[in-house]
Design an enzyme around this catalytic site. Sequence first.
Site, PDB file in Angstrom:
ATOM      1  N   LYS A  39       0.834  -1.202   0.000  1.00 28.94           N
ATOM      2  CA  LYS A  39       0.000   0.000   0.000  1.00 28.94           C
ATOM      3  C   LYS A  39       0.872   1.256   0.000  1.00 28.94           C
ATOM      4  CE  LYS A  39      -1.952   1.454   3.927  1.00 28.94           C
ATOM      5  NZ  LYS A  39      -1.698   2.914   4.143  1.00 28.94           N
ATOM      6  N   ASN A  40       1.964   1.221   0.771  1.00 26.95           N
ATOM      7  CA  ASN A  40       2.802   2.406   0.924  1.00 26.95           C
ATOM      8  C   ASN A  40       3.671   2.690  -0.289  1.00 26.95           C
ATOM      9  OD1 ASN A  40       1.733   2.845   3.444  1.00 26.95           O
ATOM     10  ND2 ASN A  40       3.400   1.826   4.535  1.00 26.95           N
ATOM     11  N   ARG A 113      -4.834  10.681   3.469  1.00 24.19           N
ATOM     12  CA  ARG A 113      -3.835  11.743   3.482  1.00 24.19           C
ATOM     13  C   ARG A 113      -3.069  11.839   2.166  1.00 24.19           C
ATOM     14  NH1 ARG A 113      -2.342  13.557   8.692  1.00 24.19           N
ATOM     15  NH2 ARG A 113      -3.590  12.620  10.327  1.00 24.19           N
ATOM     16  N   CYS A 137      -5.757   7.565   9.827  1.00 23.24           N
ATOM     17  CA  CYS A 137      -5.996   6.883  11.102  1.00 23.24           C
ATOM     18  C   CYS A 137      -5.682   7.797  12.276  1.00 23.24           C
ATOM     19  CB  CYS A 137      -5.132   5.623  11.184  1.00 23.24           C
ATOM     20  SG  CYS A 137      -5.655   4.328  10.058  1.00 23.24           S
ATOM     21  N   ARG A 142       0.152  13.836  12.962  1.00 20.97           N
ATOM     22  CA  ARG A 142       0.944  13.615  11.760  1.00 20.97           C
ATOM     23  C   ARG A 142       0.915  14.908  10.954  1.00 20.97           C
ATOM     24  NH1 ARG A 142      -0.626   7.518  10.067  1.00 20.97           N
ATOM     25  NH2 ARG A 142      -0.380   8.325   8.000  1.00 20.97           N
ATOM     26  N   ASP A 326       4.150  -0.100  12.339  1.00 26.68           N
ATOM     27  CA  ASP A 326       2.989  -0.862  11.888  1.00 26.68           C
ATOM     28  C   ASP A 326       3.050  -2.327  12.310  1.00 26.68           C
ATOM     29  OD1 ASP A 326       1.602   1.206  10.595  1.00 26.68           O
ATOM     30  OD2 ASP A 326       2.841   1.011   8.818  1.00 26.68           O
ATOM     31  N   VAL A 348       7.551   6.244  17.255  1.00 27.50           N
ATOM     32  CA  VAL A 348       7.232   6.906  15.996  1.00 27.50           C
ATOM     33  C   VAL A 348       5.955   7.742  16.103  1.00 27.50           C
ATOM     34  CG1 VAL A 348       6.731   6.542  13.546  1.00 27.50           C
ATOM     35  CG2 VAL A 348       8.425   5.100  14.713  1.00 27.50           C
ATOM     36  N   ARG A 434      -8.677  -0.529   4.149  1.00 24.91           N
ATOM     37  CA  ARG A 434      -7.700   0.448   3.651  1.00 24.91           C
ATOM     38  C   ARG A 434      -6.378  -0.217   3.319  1.00 24.91           C
ATOM     39  NH1 ARG A 434      -5.917   4.450   7.343  1.00 24.91           N
ATOM     40  NH2 ARG A 434      -4.713   5.027   5.516  1.00 24.91           N
TER      41      ARG A 434
END
Length: 454
Positions: A39-40, A113, A137, A142, A326, A348, A434
């Site tokens: 996804k990233n 985002r 989320c 952020r 994550d 983080v 997501r």
Amino acid sequence: MTLLNGLASTYGRTGGSGEALAIRGGRPLRGRVDVKGAKNLVTKAMVAALLGESPSILHDVPDISDVSVVRSLLEVHGVRVTTNDEDGTFVLDPADVASAHMEEIDAHAGASRIPILFCGPLLHQLGQAFIPDLGGCRIGDRPIDFHLDALRKFGAVVEKLPSGIRLSAPNGLRGANIHLPYPSVGATEQVLLTAVRAAGVTELRNAAIEPEIMDLIAVLQKMGAIISYEPNRVILIEGVDRLAGYEHRAIFDRNEAASWASAALATDGEIFVAGARQQEMLTFLNVVRKVGGDFDIREDGILFRRGGPLRPVTVETDVHPGFMTDWQQPLIVALTQAGGRSIVHETVYENRFGFTQALVKMGADIVVHPHGLQEGPRRVPRRNLEQAAVINGPTPLTGAEITVPDLRGGYSHVIAALTATGESVVHNVGIISRGYEKLFDKLNALGADFDVLG
């Protein structure tokens, strides 16, 4: 490059959009799951297609809602997107890129985002961009300040409006020297997507170097970008006048791979994660071994299982090559079944342990320290925002009624319910779509006992 023929015109959202699951746990998960592109990476590679003068082809795109959001935003801006649902191939044609009304952008962005990463490409292509209020989320602050500060250094003019932020580049964008206060993945992506066509050379210091960042650099290089990276998180980008389309197979989703591995540990099951690779999982695999898990590295994936009773561990999250933030949420579910005291230091994000309240409700012994713990040796520098979770186990989990708070926490709730004895009702599971493709199908394949409650 030859365009693929016969592509479907639609690409549906993943199964997993139901609002609640009734889960009957207490049985090991066994079987195979296939992971597609990360996804990233995928969502950022889709944005990169805006920069090309010809169509791009992206393979292994997962059927998740974040991809649907980015596709909608691209189409709003005139990019023609065609897909092959069977193998997850996207063709993205930017020939007719155009400005979009802020109302359309806002409507299609939803809680994502991603729109902020459209800024650089749109400033190059159209001279302006608009960012709606950003969602995502609820895992902590952020801020987009890193993004906006970088865009200003490139020469963008930032105007804050009640409905969002409008950007323009009246004199074009030029290379800049940028030093990030923190190796932010999103800000690094912003700089890469902006610098590749900015006039001159951009030097980015304290950059993120995650595998997905390296894969995005590979995508941009295929398009004609000139990018090199040096030791100590320094990336150099020489701007070019034009970029072409690309053809690329996305790196696998290591977050999803780690999630299924944690599920195997938590439920005392055995899960083969097809598509997972050792190199990108090294740090996670070390923790699996320390906690008492076992794994077999194969050419086409990794098989995860317990290697005996689970043992306690201490984990500190960090940017790559550290232990990903994550990864800690699904791992904590497994740690509730480990004998002894485990500690997870979250460095983080400052609000990523909210999901543990549901685990405590199910019988876990977890105490969250909102200002972190000072005890014991540390390898990751302490941060003011950090928290710590202390998990004492093993504790049997029992079914409960719980509500998903965020993407990774929501997956962790599902795995906790599958680990617990009795029935659990998990609400708001749509959030999980997501980042997890075909979640229900995969749970079925692993022998999970559940019903979708609509």
